[in-house]
Design an enzyme around this catalytic site. Sequence first.
Site, short mmCIF file in Angstrom:
data_model
loop_
_atom_site.label_atom_id
_atom_site.label_comp_id
_atom_site.label_asym_id
_atom_site.label_seq_id
_atom_site.Cartn_x
_atom_site.Cartn_y
_atom_site.Cartn_z
N CYS A 1 -25.37 21.22 2.02
CA CYS A 1 -23.86 20.40 2.58
C CYS A 1 -22.46 20.21 1.97
O CYS A 1 -21.72 20.34 2.81
CB CYS A 1 -24.49 20.10 3.96
N CYS B 1 -28.43 17.33 3.04
CA CYS B 1 -28.44 18.49 2.68
C CYS B 1 -27.50 18.37 1.71
O CYS B 1 -26.83 18.25 1.64
CB CYS B 1 -28.30 19.04 3.35
#
Length: 99
Positions: A27, A24
């Site tokens: 993230c 991600c």
Amino acid sequence: MKGNFETIINDTKPVVVDFHALWCGPCKVQSPILKELAAELGDRVKVIKIDVDQNNALASQYQIQSVPTLIIFKAGKPVWRHSGVVSKGDLYRVLMQNL
């Protein structure tokens, strides 16, 4: 992880849980923000990371639909939740309200 997770979130101080994934992009943006905040606040707050791909049951239990999702727990109860990247300032303000 489940039993240990329950013990961790039952702390009397706020616990920031970062539900994330290694693949991600957002993230990867959120991670250094959390590290900075944890360093600044020291033992007043706990920050843990939960990889949703490795912990499907927890992700399902807390209905994680997208990553990153941050949930702040206090005494085992979720007191705040946000999906997407949260700025350091915004997260700091929320934590100060929950100390």
